[in-house]
Design an enzyme around this catalytic site. Structure first.
Site, mmCIF file in Angstrom:
data_model
loop_
_atom_site.group_PDB
_atom_site.id
_atom_site.type_symbol
_atom_site.label_atom_id
_atom_site.label_comp_id
_atom_site.label_asym_id
_atom_site.label_seq_id
_atom_site.Cartn_x
_atom_site.Cartn_y
_atom_site.Cartn_z
ATOM 1 N N LYS A 93 13.612 -5.779 7.928
ATOM 2 C CA LYS A 93 12.359 -6.419 7.518
ATOM 3 C C LYS A 93 12.140 -7.660 8.370
ATOM 4 C CE LYS A 93 9.100 -5.880 4.398
ATOM 5 N NZ LYS A 93 8.557 -4.592 3.926
ATOM 6 N N VAL A 197 -4.121 2.112 -2.956
ATOM 7 C CA VAL A 197 -3.343 3.229 -3.496
ATOM 8 C C VAL A 197 -3.942 3.726 -4.819
ATOM 9 C CG1 VAL A 197 -1.075 4.012 -4.255
ATOM 10 C CG2 VAL A 197 -1.236 2.342 -2.402
ATOM 11 N N TYR A 199 -6.841 3.714 -6.091
ATOM 12 C CA TYR A 199 -8.079 4.494 -5.975
ATOM 13 C C TYR A 199 -7.757 5.955 -5.670
ATOM 14 C CZ TYR A 199 -12.479 6.286 -4.207
ATOM 15 O OH TYR A 199 -13.597 7.069 -4.023
HETATM 16 P P1 NAD Z 1 -4.246 -3.484 -3.057
HETATM 17 O O1 NAD Z 1 -4.164 -4.962 -2.848
HETATM 18 O O2 NAD Z 1 -5.149 -2.676 -2.204
HETATM 19 O O3 NAD Z 1 -4.642 -3.177 -4.587
HETATM 20 C C1 NAD Z 1 -4.134 -3.881 -5.675
HETATM 21 C C2 NAD Z 1 -5.188 -3.791 -6.774
HETATM 22 O O4 NAD Z 1 -4.650 -4.356 -7.955
HETATM 23 C C3 NAD Z 1 -6.461 -4.574 -6.448
HETATM 24 O O5 NAD Z 1 -7.580 -3.749 -6.681
HETATM 25 C C4 NAD Z 1 -6.410 -5.761 -7.410
HETATM 26 O O6 NAD Z 1 -7.711 -6.189 -7.819
HETATM 27 C C5 NAD Z 1 -5.650 -5.153 -8.571
HETATM 28 N N1 NAD Z 1 -5.022 -6.122 -9.462
HETATM 29 C C6 NAD Z 1 -4.451 -7.302 -9.153
HETATM 30 N N2 NAD Z 1 -3.988 -7.898 -10.274
HETATM 31 C C7 NAD Z 1 -4.236 -7.041 -11.299
HETATM 32 C C8 NAD Z 1 -4.003 -7.076 -12.693
HETATM 33 N N3 NAD Z 1 -3.410 -8.130 -13.284
HETATM 34 N N4 NAD Z 1 -4.392 -6.015 -13.435
HETATM 35 C C9 NAD Z 1 -5.002 -4.953 -12.875
HETATM 36 N N5 NAD Z 1 -5.286 -4.883 -11.561
HETATM 37 C C10 NAD Z 1 -4.899 -5.916 -10.781
HETATM 38 O O7 NAD Z 1 -2.738 -2.973 -2.958
HETATM 39 P P2 NAD Z 1 -2.248 -1.475 -2.688
HETATM 40 O O8 NAD Z 1 -2.001 -1.322 -1.242
HETATM 41 O O9 NAD Z 1 -3.121 -0.527 -3.416
HETATM 42 O O10 NAD Z 1 -0.808 -1.521 -3.365
HETATM 43 C C11 NAD Z 1 -0.656 -1.501 -4.781
HETATM 44 C C12 NAD Z 1 0.819 -1.645 -5.127
HETATM 45 O O11 NAD Z 1 1.549 -0.562 -4.532
HETATM 46 C C13 NAD Z 1 1.471 -2.917 -4.600
HETATM 47 O O12 NAD Z 1 2.483 -3.316 -5.517
HETATM 48 C C14 NAD Z 1 2.111 -2.461 -3.299
HETATM 49 O O13 NAD Z 1 3.212 -3.277 -2.939
HETATM 50 C C15 NAD Z 1 2.565 -1.079 -3.671
HETATM 51 N N6 NAD Z 1 2.725 -0.170 -2.522
HETATM 52 C C16 NAD Z 1 1.688 0.094 -1.708
HETATM 53 C C17 NAD Z 1 1.834 0.955 -0.644
HETATM 54 C C18 NAD Z 1 0.679 1.305 0.286
HETATM 55 O O14 NAD Z 1 0.743 2.331 0.968
HETATM 56 N N7 NAD Z 1 -0.377 0.514 0.300
HETATM 57 C C19 NAD Z 1 3.082 1.573 -0.408
HETATM 58 C C20 NAD Z 1 4.141 1.312 -1.283
HETATM 59 C C21 NAD Z 1 3.939 0.422 -2.335
#
Ligand code: NAD
Length: 371
Positions: A93, A197, A199
């Site tokens: 990392k 994710v 969505y």
């Molecule tokens: P993102 O920032 O696109 O989406 C996060 C969503 O959560 C946003 O729409 C935000 O408004 C919402 N949110 C924030 N606080 C909230 C609350 N208290 N209650 C409800 N909704 C809330 O992030 P992402 O890329 O969709 O990732 C989501 C999670 O999955 C994160 O924990 C991320 O670390 C994990 N993750 C993502 C990926 C990836 O491919 N993007 C891969 C592995 C893990």
């Protein structure tokens, strides 16, 4: 002055070295460049399976120690993620100390690219919190040791659909265990967080005929999925307590904690959010309650599996990459079986599964193939 500095140095060294010794880390690199203002840490945990890979995070850490600790902790997590996913990569990392909103520049990322290049493939980087594909393009100008790249530069492009697809495969394995059916038709799922994710999770679950409850602090995102997929909006603060089959956290970490656990009515917890268990004991509590937990780093590995497909394969191939992501169902099923056989929580089964694979490969590599 010199004395104080060297004293601090000794204290810090003994602290990090003992931490590295405890969890068997390989390297820690500190990168500094006055011209561009780059201050970054690269941590390498374990390279038994291959080059250390893990995204580059940019964050306003309060102290240098905080940044180093974060890099070390996240690097170890990547070792387990790749090992359990059956990918031949190790864990690493990178963290950049700085504000991603105000302190980014082409020079900063290119300087980091040069530092990564010096490591000659020991570490490969990618996108993470605070960095984007655009930043990766700058790093790519200085080194080929990078995984997440836009399609036009030979990469897999955005990964969140693959992450969501993998989450649904892991969820299906958990539902099979908890409800005796592989089909998600009519299964009630509460999705918390409708970002990149969440969505797609809603989109895929809608195609599979699941009944959807959704919550996000961003009202516009809620309205979009309510309209498009016929989901029902619920409060994002209390969504974990809804009367559903599956609670699917796709927003924040630490959502499984002392407060939420006693309010859960679901049979399965399976979502993309990292570090869903506030503490490990909360995983033990889920196990005692008979709630099947789709271990976060196992079922959210789809994106990382997808965008590393092009390494050692001669280039990215969509069908092959998604085929690998589909296997998250089998991995999660194996963990559920280990959990039942040994009567341990699935998060512990996951660690065991990953450690066993590293050990096996280490042993296989010890065999000589040529004189
Ligand atoms: P993102 O920032 O696109 O989406 C996060 C969503 O959560 C946003 O729409 C935000 O408004 C919402 N949110 C924030 N606080 C909230 C609350 N208290 N209650 C409800 N909704 C809330 O992030 P992402 O890329 O969709 O990732 C989501 C999670 O999955 C994160 O924990 C991320 O670390 C994990 N993750 C993502 C990926 C990836 O491919 N993007 C891969 C592995 C893990």
């Amino acid at each position: 002055m010199e004395k104080t500095l060297s004293k601090q140095g000794v204290q810090m060294e003994s602290r990090f070295l003992s931490y590295m010794e405890k969890y068997d880390y390989e390297n820690l690199f500190i990168c500094q460049d006055n011209a561009t203002g780059l201050k970054a840490i690269i941590a390498i945990h374990d390279t038994t399976l291959g080059s250390a890979v893990g995204g580059c995070r940019m964050w306003t850490y309060n102290t240098e120690n905080e940044a180093i600790e974060d890099a070390l902790r996240l690097a170890r997590g990547m070792t387990y993620k790749y090992a359990a996913a059956g990918v031949n990569l190790g864990g690493g990392k990178c963290v950049i100390i700085g504000d991603p909103k105000t302190q980014k520049s082409e020079g900063l990322f290119r300087a980091l690219g040069r530092f990564i290049d010096r490591l000659g493939g020991l570490y490969m980087t990618g996108e993470d919190v605070g960095t984007t594909l655009r930043d990766m393009e700058y790093i790519r100008m200085e080194t080929e040791h990078i995984v997440t790249l836009p399609k036009e530069l030979g990469g897999a492009g955005p990964i969140s659909y693959a992450t969501a697809f993998g989450v649904v495969q892991g969820m299906r394995a958990c539902v099979k265990e908890a409800m005796g059916t592989e089909s998600l038709q009519g299964v009630r799922v509460a999705v918390q967080g409708l970002g990149s994710v969440g969505y797609h999770v809603v989109e895929i679950l809608h195609e599979e005929g699941a009944e959807l409850l959704v919550g996000d602090i961003d009202q516009a995102k809620v309205e979009a999925v309510v309209e498009k997929f016929g989901a029902r909006a619920v409060s994002p603060e209390t969504i974990h307590a809804e009367d559903v089959d599956v609670y699917c956290p796709c927003a924040l970490g630490a959502v499984i904690n002392d407060n939420t656990i006693e309010q859960l009515k679901c049979k399965v917890v399976a979502g993309s959010a990292n570090n869903q268990l506030k503490e490990e004991r909360h995983g033990d509590m889920l196990h005692e309650l008979g709630i099947v937990y789709g271990t976060d780093y196992i079922i959210n590995a789809g994106g990382t599996v997808y965008d590393t497909d092009r390494l050692n394969t001669g280039g990215f191939n969509y069908e092959r990459a998604m085929g690998k992501v589909t296997r998250i169902y089998e991995t999660m099923t194996s963990l559920i079986n280990i959990s039942k056989e040994k009567n341990i929580p699935t998060y512990k089964a996951a660690d065991l599964f990953a450690e066993q694979r590293i050990e096996e490969v280490k042993n296989a590599k010890a065999l000589r193939t040529r004189i």
